[in-house]
Structures are given as C-alpha cells and as structure tokens.
Scaffold this active site. Structure first.
Site, PDB file in Angstrom:
ATOM      1  N   HIS A  18       5.260   8.859  -3.155  1.00  0.00           N
ATOM      2  CA  HIS A  18       4.348   7.701  -3.262  1.00  0.00           C
ATOM      3  C   HIS A  18       3.168   7.937  -2.330  1.00  0.00           C
ATOM      4  O   HIS A  18       3.287   7.802  -1.117  1.00  0.00           O
ATOM      5  CB  HIS A  18       5.069   6.408  -2.879  1.00  0.00           C
ATOM      6  CG  HIS A  18       4.213   5.190  -3.056  1.00  0.00           C
ATOM      7  ND1 HIS A  18       4.595   4.119  -3.825  1.00  0.00           N
ATOM      8  CD2 HIS A  18       2.985   4.874  -2.582  1.00  0.00           C
ATOM      9  CE1 HIS A  18       3.648   3.202  -3.810  1.00  0.00           C
ATOM     10  NE2 HIS A  18       2.649   3.634  -3.049  1.00  0.00           N
ATOM     11  N   HIS A  20      -1.322   7.745  -1.748  1.00  0.00           N
ATOM     12  CA  HIS A  20      -2.710   7.417  -2.109  1.00  0.00           C
ATOM     13  C   HIS A  20      -3.616   8.470  -1.497  1.00  0.00           C
ATOM     14  O   HIS A  20      -3.561   8.701  -0.280  1.00  0.00           O
ATOM     15  CB  HIS A  20      -3.105   6.050  -1.549  1.00  0.00           C
ATOM     16  CG  HIS A  20      -2.241   4.931  -2.035  1.00  0.00           C
ATOM     17  ND1 HIS A  20      -2.558   4.163  -3.124  1.00  0.00           N
ATOM     18  CD2 HIS A  20      -1.041   4.473  -1.586  1.00  0.00           C
ATOM     19  CE1 HIS A  20      -1.607   3.257  -3.321  1.00  0.00           C
ATOM     20  NE2 HIS A  20      -0.671   3.426  -2.398  1.00  0.00           N
ATOM     21  N   LYS A 104       2.584   2.825 -13.049  1.00  0.00           N
ATOM     22  CA  LYS A 104       2.684   1.954 -11.871  1.00  0.00           C
ATOM     23  C   LYS A 104       2.353   0.511 -12.227  1.00  0.00           C
ATOM     24  O   LYS A 104       1.314   0.237 -12.821  1.00  0.00           O
ATOM     25  CB  LYS A 104       1.713   2.465 -10.795  1.00  0.00           C
ATOM     26  CG  LYS A 104       1.669   1.639  -9.524  1.00  0.00           C
ATOM     27  CD  LYS A 104       2.899   1.836  -8.647  1.00  0.00           C
ATOM     28  CE  LYS A 104       2.956   0.853  -7.491  1.00  0.00           C
ATOM     29  NZ  LYS A 104       2.236   1.306  -6.322  1.00  0.00           N
ATOM     30  N   HIS A 141       5.238  -2.135  -7.491  1.00  0.00           N
ATOM     31  CA  HIS A 141       4.873  -2.807  -6.236  1.00  0.00           C
ATOM     32  C   HIS A 141       5.547  -4.176  -6.318  1.00  0.00           C
ATOM     33  O   HIS A 141       5.070  -5.057  -7.019  1.00  0.00           O
ATOM     34  CB  HIS A 141       3.348  -2.938  -6.096  1.00  0.00           C
ATOM     35  CG  HIS A 141       2.959  -3.558  -4.796  1.00  0.00           C
ATOM     36  ND1 HIS A 141       2.345  -2.863  -3.777  1.00  0.00           N
ATOM     37  CD2 HIS A 141       3.146  -4.811  -4.310  1.00  0.00           C
ATOM     38  CE1 HIS A 141       2.168  -3.656  -2.752  1.00  0.00           C
ATOM     39  NE2 HIS A 141       2.642  -4.844  -3.039  1.00  0.00           N
ATOM     40  N   HIS A 179       8.228   1.463  -1.734  1.00  0.00           N
ATOM     41  CA  HIS A 179       8.055   1.048  -0.332  1.00  0.00           C
ATOM     42  C   HIS A 179       8.840  -0.222   0.007  1.00  0.00           C
ATOM     43  O   HIS A 179       8.261  -1.239   0.376  1.00  0.00           O
ATOM     44  CB  HIS A 179       6.583   0.890   0.027  1.00  0.00           C
ATOM     45  CG  HIS A 179       5.708   0.211  -1.004  1.00  0.00           C
ATOM     46  ND1 HIS A 179       5.981  -1.025  -1.527  1.00  0.00           N
ATOM     47  CD2 HIS A 179       4.576   0.616  -1.610  1.00  0.00           C
ATOM     48  CE1 HIS A 179       5.045  -1.349  -2.383  1.00  0.00           C
ATOM     49  NE2 HIS A 179       4.184  -0.370  -2.466  1.00  0.00           N
ATOM     50  N   ASP A 252       3.640   6.224   1.080  1.00  0.00           N
ATOM     51  CA  ASP A 252       2.622   5.182   0.866  1.00  0.00           C
ATOM     52  C   ASP A 252       1.474   5.351   1.863  1.00  0.00           C
ATOM     53  O   ASP A 252       0.843   4.370   2.265  1.00  0.00           O
ATOM     54  CB  ASP A 252       3.218   3.771   0.954  1.00  0.00           C
ATOM     55  CG  ASP A 252       2.286   2.724   0.331  1.00  0.00           C
ATOM     56  OD1 ASP A 252       1.403   3.093  -0.455  1.00  0.00           O
ATOM     57  OD2 ASP A 252       2.451   1.532   0.652  1.00  0.00           O
TER      58      ASP A 252
HETATM   59  O1  DOR Z   1      -0.850  -1.033   2.348  1.00  0.00           O
HETATM   60  C1  DOR Z   1      -1.085  -0.697   1.199  1.00  0.00           C
HETATM   61  N1  DOR Z   1      -2.171   0.040   0.883  1.00  0.00           N
HETATM   62  N2  DOR Z   1      -0.256  -1.103   0.249  1.00  0.00           N
HETATM   63  C2  DOR Z   1      -0.532  -0.893  -1.044  1.00  0.00           C
HETATM   64  O2  DOR Z   1       0.237  -1.326  -1.864  1.00  0.00           O
HETATM   65  C3  DOR Z   1      -1.792  -0.227  -1.471  1.00  0.00           C
HETATM   66  C4  DOR Z   1      -2.320   0.606  -0.412  1.00  0.00           C
HETATM   67  C5  DOR Z   1      -3.744   1.046  -0.660  1.00  0.00           C
HETATM   68  O3  DOR Z   1      -4.036   1.571  -1.747  1.00  0.00           O
HETATM   69  O4  DOR Z   1      -4.583   0.907   0.234  1.00  0.00           O
HETATM   70 ZN    ZN Z   2       1.108   2.414  -2.378  1.00  0.00          ZN
END
Ligand code: DOR
Ligand code: ZN
Length: 353
Positions: A18, A20, A104, A141, A179, A252
């Site tokens: 997971h 980003h 997702k 989520h 998460h 995450d």
């Molecule tokens: O803290 C987070 N940041 N939780 C999420 O679900 C998305 C993520 C983000 O893309 O910044």
């Molecule tokens: Zn995330």
C-alpha cells in the site's frame, strides 16, 4: 528463509502492499527511496485526477519506471480508483491487462483526493459482482464519513455498517482492509474467511494518538485513518507479529510537502518510505519477533496477490543512525517520519541471493 542474529537480519526483499508515490517531480523524489527498500509496491490511484482507466494506469506505470534512478528491478503493481461510474467492462479490461492488481474503494470524502470516490456502495454492486467473478481484489479505505460520527470511531462503524453487509452480499470477493488501526479491525479480520485480509502501516505500529498532541500540535503525525489509543496500537503489534498470513505490510507512505503539512489545514499522511524497513524491524525487535518479519514483509502479501517470491534480498543491521530533518521533494522539502531522531535498525544494502 530469513537469517537473523540479535544484530543482523537478512530477508527476501519485501513488498509494500500500500503505497502513495504521486506523480511529476514529487514522484522522482520519493520512488527511489521505496525501490531501495522494496522489490514491488501496490501503487495507490488517488492522483488528481484519479487513475480510473487501464490506459491511465499503464501510462502512470511507465512514468514510475522512468523516475527510477537505475534499474533496481523494482515493479510497480498498479490499481484503479473506483467511482460511482466504474463499469463491469472496466473490470474485464483490468483483468485482461495483466497490469492491474486491484481496485481501490475510497468512500467519497474520506481522505486525500477521495472526492471522486464512491458515494454509496450500492452504486457499484454490478462492478463488485464482476470483481468477485474475476478474482481481482477490492482494497478498502475503511472509514465512514458521516459528520456525526466521531473521527476515532470511523473505522469500527465502517466495519459494522458497510463491510459486514458487503461480505454477506459478496461472500467470495477478495478484500484487503487497508491500514487497519483498531483492535476491532484486528478481531474482524481474524474471524473472517481467508480471502479477507488487512495491511498494517509502520506508523500505526509505532505511535499512538498522543503523538499528534504531545506538547503542541504535530502535523507530521496526522494521517488517515487517524492514530488511535495505545490499546489499539498494542493489538496491531500483536496481529502483525503473530505469524497470521491475514496481516501483511503496507506502509501507506503518503508524501506531502512540508508546507502542506505545516499549515492551518494540514494534509493527512506520513512519509515512511525513506526508512520503512528500519521502522518495521524496530517493531518486530521490540516484540521479540524478528523471526516473523520476513513472512509479514515478503511472503504473506505476495501469496495473497498470487505473486512469485522475490529473488533479491536485503540486510538490516542493529546500528543507530539519525534520520535527516528534511529531504528534497520536487522544488519543496518533505519531513520524513522520525525526522531528526534515531532509528535503531539500518538497511545496509541489497544483494542477490
Ligand atoms: O493519511 C493518508 N494519506 N491517508 C490516506 O488514506 C491517503 C493518504 C494520501 O494520499 O495522502
Ligand atoms: Zn493510502
């Protein structure tokens, strides 16, 4: 098999299930941190605009490949973002592409770039039916967004009101509850069938909600789902270190520029990609469970996603080092998790098995 002494551990190069990484200049600043630590990562689709189509995901995958410093053998496992309009046809295309490993579900308004998310789960029932048939996993989520629900209760209420009925309606659908942050989520996953699993971040294993408020407000400890109380953190550590294949690694890691975090309305997300395996090693070491780290980080996720075992290895050593205060982030800076503080484990280097 991992080998470990009290001071050193060698394990199959792990997967971050997971992650980003954004796009453009930000992507170039973060992706090599992940490629050093992980062989593969499930890439989140919450860009602006979101990645909703196979062709977009393929272009994004190429952008990730181009942003790698050198050929580290890193594989970006792509996902699509579900909207109220995602059709069963898109699921077929996703399956046939070989590029898309999951879809997702962001409840609309739940987090960063979730405005195009699903407004009511019933709107995508035909699409979920198609996912169940093709065997492609649904990543969730798991938070309700009703303004009358306390932010610390959003995950538990989501399980009761949305997830339980969903599983009844789609008993064969592969699901990752992403998460997880509560003892309630741990129990729910433990009691669910084998194809319903969860990822756990390093930050939810390491700190509790006091970290947001200690001596003043700490925007770098704000993420979603928000940190919970200590008893929940302990339940997560127990689950992660238990050897149960239903719980596996997903950082995450969610980079935001320093100014976007240190703001009157700071963005949600912690940047853990820089030192992820160091952080997880500390958790497993503290729990006396270093022998369980490789399965959590390198085996259980791959097995769930039907992926082969990675060939590379990494080595970590128990030696203290100080995390930088800032790292470059495009034309801005980013503050990594533990900035200016020590880590007790250090990733040494990659080497082939
Ligand atoms: O803290 C987070 N940041 N939780 C999420 O679900 C998305 C993520 C983000 O893309 O910044
Ligand atoms: Zn995330």
């Amino acid at each position: 098999m991992s080998t470990h002494t009290p001071n050193q551990i060698t394990l199959t190069k792990p997967d971050d299930m997971h992650l980003h990484v954004r796009n453009g200049e930000a992507l170039k600043s973060v992706i090599n941190h992940t490629a050093r630590q992980f062989a593969r990562a499930i890439i989140m689709p919450n860009l602006a605009p979101p990645i909703t189509q196979v062709q977009q995901a393929q272009a994004y995958q190429q952008e990730i490949l181009d942003a790698l410093d050198d050929d580290k053998g890193f594989t970006a496992l792509m996902t699509l973002y579900l909207t109220d309009n995602t059709s069963p046809r898109t699921i077929q295309q996703a399956k046939e592409s070989g590029t898309i490993h999951a879809l997702k579900l962001y409840p609309a308004g739940a987090t960063t770039n979730s405005d195009a998310g699903v407004s009511n789960i019933k709107n995508i029932y035909a699409t979920l039916e198609s996912m169940q048939e093709t065997g492609i996993p649904l990543l969730i989520h798991g938070e309700v967004t009703d303004p009358d629900i306390d932010i610390f209760d959003r995950e538990k209420i989501f399980i009761d009101r949305v997830l339980e009925p969903l599983i009844k309606d789609f008993p064969e659908l592969k699901i990752v509850l992403e998460h997880i942050t509560t003892r309630d989520a741990v129990s729910f996953i433990q009691e669910s069938p084998a194809h319903i699993v969860a990822t756990i971040t390093a930050h939810h294993l390491l700190i509790n909600r006091n970290a947001i408020f200690r001596g003043g407000i700490h925007p770098h400890h704000y993420c979603l789902p928000v940190l919970k109380r200590e008893s929940h953190r302990k339940a997560l550590v127990k689950a992660a270190t238990s050897g149960n294949p239903k719980f596996f690694l997903g950082t995450d890691s969610a980079p935001h520029a320093q100014h976007a975090k240190e703001s009157a309305c700071g963005c949600a997300g912690m940047y853990t990609a820089f030192n992820a395996m160091e952080l997880y090693s500390e958790v497993f070491d503290n729990a006396g469970a270093l022998d369980k780290l490789e399965d959590f980080a390198s085996t259980f996720g791959a097995t769930f996603y039907g992926l082969p075992k990675n060939q590379q290895q990494i080595r970590l050593s128990k030696q203290t080092w100080t995390v930088p205060e800032y790292l470059p982030y495009g034309s801005n800076m980013i503050v990594p998790f533990r900035a200016g503080q020590n880590c007790r484990w250090q990733l040494l280097h990659n080497h082939d098995s």
